[in-house]
Structure formats: C-alpha cells, structure tokens
Motif scaffolding. Structure first.
Motif, mmCIF file in Angstrom:
data_model
loop_
_atom_site.group_PDB
_atom_site.id
_atom_site.type_symbol
_atom_site.label_atom_id
_atom_site.label_comp_id
_atom_site.label_asym_id
_atom_site.label_seq_id
_atom_site.Cartn_x
_atom_site.Cartn_y
_atom_site.Cartn_z
ATOM 1 N N ILE A 53 0.848 -1.198 0.000
ATOM 2 C CA ILE A 53 0.000 0.000 0.000
ATOM 3 C C ILE A 53 0.880 1.243 0.000
ATOM 4 O O ILE A 53 1.705 1.428 0.887
ATOM 5 N N ILE A 54 0.710 2.096 -0.997
ATOM 6 C CA ILE A 54 1.511 3.328 -1.079
ATOM 7 C C ILE A 54 0.662 4.589 -0.986
ATOM 8 O O ILE A 54 1.191 5.699 -0.994
ATOM 9 N N GLY A 55 -0.640 4.430 -0.880
ATOM 10 C CA GLY A 55 -1.517 5.580 -0.720
ATOM 11 C C GLY A 55 -2.902 5.131 -0.341
ATOM 12 O O GLY A 55 -3.306 3.994 -0.599
ATOM 13 N N ALA A 56 -3.667 6.024 0.306
ATOM 14 C CA ALA A 56 -5.028 5.664 0.720
ATOM 15 C C ALA A 56 -5.888 6.912 0.857
ATOM 16 O O ALA A 56 -5.407 7.981 1.237
ATOM 17 N N LYS A 57 -7.158 6.758 0.530
ATOM 18 C CA LYS A 57 -8.177 7.760 0.825
ATOM 19 C C LYS A 57 -9.106 7.178 1.880
ATOM 20 O O LYS A 57 -9.524 6.019 1.782
ATOM 21 N N VAL A 58 -9.398 7.991 2.872
ATOM 22 C CA VAL A 58 -10.190 7.547 4.020
ATOM 23 C C VAL A 58 -11.277 8.574 4.286
ATOM 24 O O VAL A 58 -11.086 9.780 4.076
ATOM 25 N N VAL A 59 -12.435 8.110 4.750
ATOM 26 C CA VAL A 59 -13.453 9.021 5.276
ATOM 27 C C VAL A 59 -13.240 9.122 6.781
ATOM 28 O O VAL A 59 -13.294 8.108 7.495
ATOM 29 N N ASN A 60 -12.971 10.329 7.258
ATOM 30 C CA ASN A 60 -12.624 10.489 8.672
ATOM 31 C C ASN A 60 -13.884 10.610 9.537
ATOM 32 O O ASN A 60 -15.019 10.544 9.055
ATOM 33 N N TRP A 61 -13.675 10.814 10.828
ATOM 34 C CA TRP A 61 -14.776 10.842 11.787
ATOM 35 C C TRP A 61 -15.717 12.024 11.583
ATOM 36 O O TRP A 61 -16.866 12.000 12.047
ATOM 37 N N ARG A 62 -15.272 13.034 10.866
ATOM 38 C CA ARG A 62 -16.137 14.167 10.543
ATOM 39 C C ARG A 62 -16.964 13.932 9.276
ATOM 40 O O ARG A 62 -17.784 14.764 8.908
ATOM 41 N N LEU B 157 -0.934 8.330 9.251
ATOM 42 C CA LEU B 157 -2.142 7.540 9.109
ATOM 43 C C LEU B 157 -1.897 6.325 8.211
ATOM 44 O O LEU B 157 -2.373 5.224 8.486
ATOM 45 N N LEU B 158 -1.114 6.527 7.171
ATOM 46 C CA LEU B 158 -0.822 5.433 6.252
ATOM 47 C C LEU B 158 -0.071 4.310 6.968
ATOM 48 O O LEU B 158 -0.324 3.121 6.729
ATOM 49 N N ARG B 159 0.840 4.697 7.847
ATOM 50 C CA ARG B 159 1.572 3.682 8.616
ATOM 51 C C ARG B 159 0.608 2.814 9.416
ATOM 52 O O ARG B 159 0.765 1.587 9.485
ATOM 53 N N CYS B 160 -0.415 3.433 9.998
ATOM 54 C CA CYS B 160 -1.365 2.676 10.816
ATOM 55 C C CYS B 160 -2.351 1.877 9.973
ATOM 56 O O CYS B 160 -2.761 0.776 10.376
ATOM 57 N N ILE B 161 -2.737 2.411 8.831
ATOM 58 C CA ILE B 161 -3.605 1.651 7.936
ATOM 59 C C ILE B 161 -2.910 0.364 7.516
ATOM 60 O O ILE B 161 -3.552 -0.677 7.350
ATOM 61 N N ARG B 162 -1.581 0.417 7.366
ATOM 62 C CA ARG B 162 -0.812 -0.792 7.030
ATOM 63 C C ARG B 162 -0.683 -1.695 8.265
ATOM 64 O O ARG B 162 0.351 -1.795 8.882
ATOM 65 N N GLY B 163 -1.778 -2.304 8.641
ATOM 66 C CA GLY B 163 -1.758 -3.228 9.761
ATOM 67 C C GLY B 163 -2.992 -3.133 10.639
ATOM 68 O O GLY B 163 -3.440 -4.136 11.189
ATOM 69 N N ALA B 164 -3.559 -1.930 10.777
ATOM 70 C CA ALA B 164 -4.741 -1.746 11.623
ATOM 71 C C ALA B 164 -5.972 -1.383 10.804
ATOM 72 O O ALA B 164 -7.010 -1.033 11.352
ATOM 73 N N GLY B 165 -5.852 -1.445 9.488
ATOM 74 C CA GLY B 165 -7.002 -1.379 8.603
ATOM 75 C C GLY B 165 -7.903 -0.178 8.784
ATOM 76 O O GLY B 165 -7.451 0.966 8.840
ATOM 77 N N GLY B 166 -9.204 -0.447 8.910
ATOM 78 C CA GLY B 166 -10.215 0.601 8.929
ATOM 79 C C GLY B 166 -10.542 1.136 10.299
ATOM 80 O O GLY B 166 -11.630 1.690 10.498
ATOM 81 N N ALA B 167 -9.648 1.008 11.253
ATOM 82 C CA ALA B 167 -9.911 1.498 12.604
ATOM 83 C C ALA B 167 -10.043 3.012 12.668
ATOM 84 O O ALA B 167 -10.496 3.559 13.668
ATOM 85 N N PHE B 168 -9.641 3.702 11.596
ATOM 86 C CA PHE B 168 -9.633 5.175 11.589
ATOM 87 C C PHE B 168 -10.669 5.741 10.622
ATOM 88 O O PHE B 168 -10.731 6.941 10.410
ATOM 89 N N PRO C 209 9.480 -0.027 9.561
ATOM 90 C CA PRO C 209 9.014 1.113 10.355
ATOM 91 C C PRO C 209 7.849 1.867 9.725
ATOM 92 O O PRO C 209 7.262 2.730 10.368
ATOM 93 N N GLU C 210 7.487 1.524 8.486
ATOM 94 C CA GLU C 210 6.380 2.211 7.816
ATOM 95 C C GLU C 210 5.067 1.451 7.959
ATOM 96 O O GLU C 210 4.091 1.755 7.272
ATOM 97 N N SER C 211 5.032 0.481 8.850
ATOM 98 C CA SER C 211 3.831 -0.316 9.087
ATOM 99 C C SER C 211 3.773 -0.684 10.558
ATOM 100 O O SER C 211 4.797 -0.845 11.210
ATOM 101 N N ILE C 212 2.541 -0.828 11.088
ATOM 102 C CA ILE C 212 2.423 -1.276 12.475
ATOM 103 C C ILE C 212 2.030 -2.754 12.547
ATOM 104 O O ILE C 212 1.681 -3.247 13.621
ATOM 105 N N PHE C 213 2.097 -3.457 11.422
ATOM 106 C CA PHE C 213 1.888 -4.908 11.467
ATOM 107 C C PHE C 213 2.929 -5.528 12.394
ATOM 108 O O PHE C 213 4.117 -5.209 12.301
ATOM 109 N N GLY C 214 2.487 -6.438 13.269
ATOM 110 C CA GLY C 214 3.326 -6.867 14.375
ATOM 111 C C GLY C 214 4.420 -7.872 14.114
ATOM 112 O O GLY C 214 5.601 -7.568 14.337
ATOM 113 N N PRO C 215 4.099 -9.093 13.664
ATOM 114 C CA PRO C 215 5.103 -10.179 13.692
ATOM 115 C C PRO C 215 6.093 -10.114 12.534
ATOM 116 O O PRO C 215 5.962 -10.833 11.548
#
Length: 462
Positions: free
Chosen positions: A166-175, A185-196, A363-369
C-alpha cells in the motif's frame, strides 16, 4: 428488529431521497436478506440499515448520517469476517462492494483500487494487463480488508504482505470528510485497517507477471502423521538450502470423500517456468504423490478455479496461533491432532509461512510479527450446522495443546483477521511499540470513537 416507529427511519428516508443512487435496505425491505448475507451463516445480527454507496462522497455522506442519528457505522468490503465484524446488531452497515474500480497508472507500476474490490475482480483486471500484486487465494474476499490488516498470501515472499504494497489511501474520517492519508495515518492503515474510518481507495504497487504455475499436490495420506512429518523434514532441508521468493508451498489437511488428505498448494509466481518446474519436482518429492494438478495458469484463471472449490458460506469460525519453527514438538502436536480431525466437511487445517521481505522490521507499518514464522489455521467452518460441535471440540483441544508448547517457539502476536476477539491482546498482536503508536493515532484520527466497531475496537484500546 427495527420498529416502524423508529425516528431514525424517517431520517433514513430523507437521506436516501437526497442520495438516490445509494442502494439501501432495512429489516422490512424485500432485498434485506440478500444484502445482509455474509460468509458466516450463524451471525444473528440485524443491522438497522445497510447502504451500498457508489463513490467516496456517498461514503462520507453515510458516515455523517450515522453520526447525526447516533448509529455506529460498520464497513463491509467483502463480508468474510469469521467473527461477524462486517454485520453488527443495530449498526449502520456501509457496504463498499459497488466501489470496485481498478485504475492502472501509465507506467504500470501502481493502481488505485476502490474500497469494495474483491480478489477475483482485481486479479482479472491485473491479468489482462500482464500484472500482479500481493493477493490472497479466495476470490470473494475483499482486497482492502485483507491487505490493510496484514494480508498473508502466496506472493508474500516476493512482493511482501498486502499491507506492504500500500503506497496511498483515501479515508473518510470521523467528521465525514474524504481525506488523503498522511504518512502517520498510512503507517497505521498498514496493519490496523479501517480502525480510523472507511478506506474508500488504496494505491498499491504492481509487478509484471503474465503466467504462473499453480495447483494442488496431494500426497498419500494412509499414514497421515508420518506423511506430515516426512514432508516437513524435507521442506526444512530445502529452506536451509534457500527457497526462491517466487515459491509458495501452502500445507493443508482437508476432508475429502475419501478421508483426510495431506496436500500442498504449489504456486510459482514467476514467468520463469523452467526454474518453477525444478522446484515443483523438489516439493513433489517430499512425499508419495497421488495427484498433481499443478499447471501453467494466470492469476485470474487460478482464482476462478479456486472459486469453484470454496463454499460461498459456512457455519463456524477459526482459531489461530503463530510459531517460529515447525520443530519436533510442534510437528508432534500437529500430527497427533490431525489424526483426531473429525470427518466433517469444513474441518480443515492450513499453515501459512512468512519469509522474505515481510519477515523483517518495517518502520512504515504497524503490522506486528516481523520475523519468519508459520501461521497455523485451525478451521471449523462447516457446511452443515449439525457438524459444528464436533469441529469446535476438535479445534478446542488442538489449540489448547498448541498453546501449551514451549513458549519460546510461540509468537505473542497472532494474525488479527483470524484471531477470535478476546483471545489475544492488541498489545501482543501489534507489539508494545506499535500498540502505543496505534493508541496515539486512534485518539488523533477518531477522537469520538465513531469507528469503534472496527477492529481493533476503540473500547479495547485503553
């Protein structure tokens, strides 16, 4: 069930009038059962409403509607969560499957894909262009949900996990705003998906690939425990010698009309079929072959073959554990429990291997193992509900024995997409440092907990 006097229904009617292209259903709609259907047949949830937006702006409007009416939104990409995450009681389901475009850039190095694209459709688009990306193997799984939560698959060793592409993403935020994900945000999307927030578009890496070698190698399983032991003894020797990135050898035990069978899905993700045939011979030599269907194919063609083999729905779920090595203890536990596997359709066992670029720190992803390991899948997704208890009892004993093995060989992390809620902590799944980043980003990008039904759940991140 939603009452006809529910004031939210009046608000929904106004919302649909303002957005007439959005398909929708409530519990009394004739198309409700069709839109509500997911892979899991035993999910009793009755969402307040289901909407199918046509573009990112529709998704943004749906999020605003949910917030204004005090209804928690849930995002469905493919609808294959085995733990009912895409269809939640009294929620507002945003079904992304009509947002399914694939736009390839001129250099054919990347593509933007809609938030509802499925593996099968993406594979077909890419095959037509002689291209590939990291993909899984079940055609009706949603690509965005799979990739953003990690994305193990047959191309992990050469291309990386789904999230690593994944090198880019569009997201609908809480607003309810469509935003381009920044680096944090991209770093977190790479592993934590749609949590945001709902991911309405991804930009992913592409690679040239016209044809693959793919198919199933079935080994003599008369003495299935010995077959598994011998296969892995030989496979470990091949691993020490060095396995090429293009090779995927996915081990599995399946129930067939002829009894339990040990098999290996062989996928060679390269146009160099001469070398592929060499490694096919090496993998085939790890046991006594009774059937070998490996042949030249395309990604799209192989996905279509698998579509005919995988049931579209089932009862039950899955257990998982990740281990560092298939050592003697692990193999003994596996072999012993495979011998006990009940002869019911849908009780199966799979092993995914992570090696190559995804098994190193990123370091560009929060995927764990981020180390070499095996993901063990203990599957209890049965075709007939009457068989569910037998499959569950078998899996329960199996996973208990695996968890009692030498803890030094067990990863704290498990694959979040197939981890039963409550069976592992998010600190373990993501790792302590990534977990702290996740907490910080969740507070920043979803401060009101708008998306707290997404995984990981906001109420668990405290």
């Amino acid at each position: 069930m939603t009452s006809s006097s529910d004031p939210r229904l009046a608000s929904l009617e106004i919302f649909i009038q303002e957005h007439p292209t959005i398909q929708y259903a409530t519990a009394t709609s004739p198309n409700y059962s069709t839109l509500r259907a997911t892979y899991t047949l035993d999910n009793p949830a009755i969402p307040f409403a289901i909407v199918r937006p046509q573009n990112a702006e529709d998704v943004a409007a749906a999020v605003k509607f949910a917030k204004a009416n005090g209804i928690k939104p849930v995002v469905r990409s493919g609808g294959n969560s085995l733990f009912w995450k895409s269809m939640v009681q009294d929620s507002f389901v945003i079904d992304m499957r009509d947002i399914a475009y694939v736009n390839i850039n001129k250099l054919k190095t990347s593509a933007t894909v809609g938030g509802g694209i499925l593996f099968g459709d993406l594979g077909e688009h890419l095959t037509n262009e002689g291209l590939a990306t990291a993909l899984g193997t079940i055609p009706f799984i949603g690509y965005v949900g799979w990739s953003t939560y990690g994305g193990y698959g047959p191309f992990s060793a050469q291309y990386g996990l789904g999230c690593d592409n994944i090198i880019g993403a569009k997201v609908v935020n809480w607003r309810g705003e469509v935003i381009e994900a920044d680096s944090d945000l991209l770093r977190c999307i790479r592993g934590a998906g749609g949590a945001f927030g709902p991911v309405v578009e991804l930009t992913v890496k592409l690679y040239p690939l016209k044809n693959i070698l793919a198919g199933l190698i079935i080994y003599d399983s008369t003495d299935i425990a010995t077959t598994i032991q011998n296969f892995n003894s030989g496979y470990q020797k091949l691993s020490i010698e060095g396995l090429p990135p293009a090779l995927c050898a996915l081990q599995m035990v399946l129930n067939s009309p002829y009894g339990k069978i040990f098999a290996c899905t062989f996928i060679w993700g390269s146009d160099d079929h001469e070398t592929g045939q060499t490694y096919l011979a090496k993998i085939a030599a790890l046991g006594q072959v009774v059937n070998n269907t490996v042949a030249p194919n395309t990604i799209a063609g192989y996905l279509q073959q698998l579509k005919a083999m995988v049931p579209p729905n089932a009862y039950g779920s899955i257990e998982t554990i990740s281990i560092r090595k298939l050592n003697a203890e692990a193999l003994a536990v596996i072999a012993r429990n495979i011998e006990k596997m009940p002869q019911v359709d849908g009780a199966n066992f799979f092993m995914h291997e992570l090696r190559g670029p995804s098994a190193t720190p990123n370091p560009e992803s929060i995927f764990g193992p981020r180390e070499p390991h095996m993901v063990l899948e203990l599957i209890k997704t049965v075709a007939e509900q009457r068989d569910l208890k037998r499959a569950e009892d078998w899996v329960g004993t199996f996973i208990d024995e695996l968890r009692k093995m030498d803890p030094r060989n067990i990863l704290p992390s498990t694959y979040i997409s197939i981890t039963k809620p409550g069976s592992n902590s998010f600190k373990n799944i993501f790792g302590p440092s990534n977990y702290e980043v996740l907490l910080e980003m969740k507070r920043k990008y979803d401060p009101e907990g708008t998306f707290d039904l997404a995984q990981p759940e906001v109420n668990s991140l405290k």
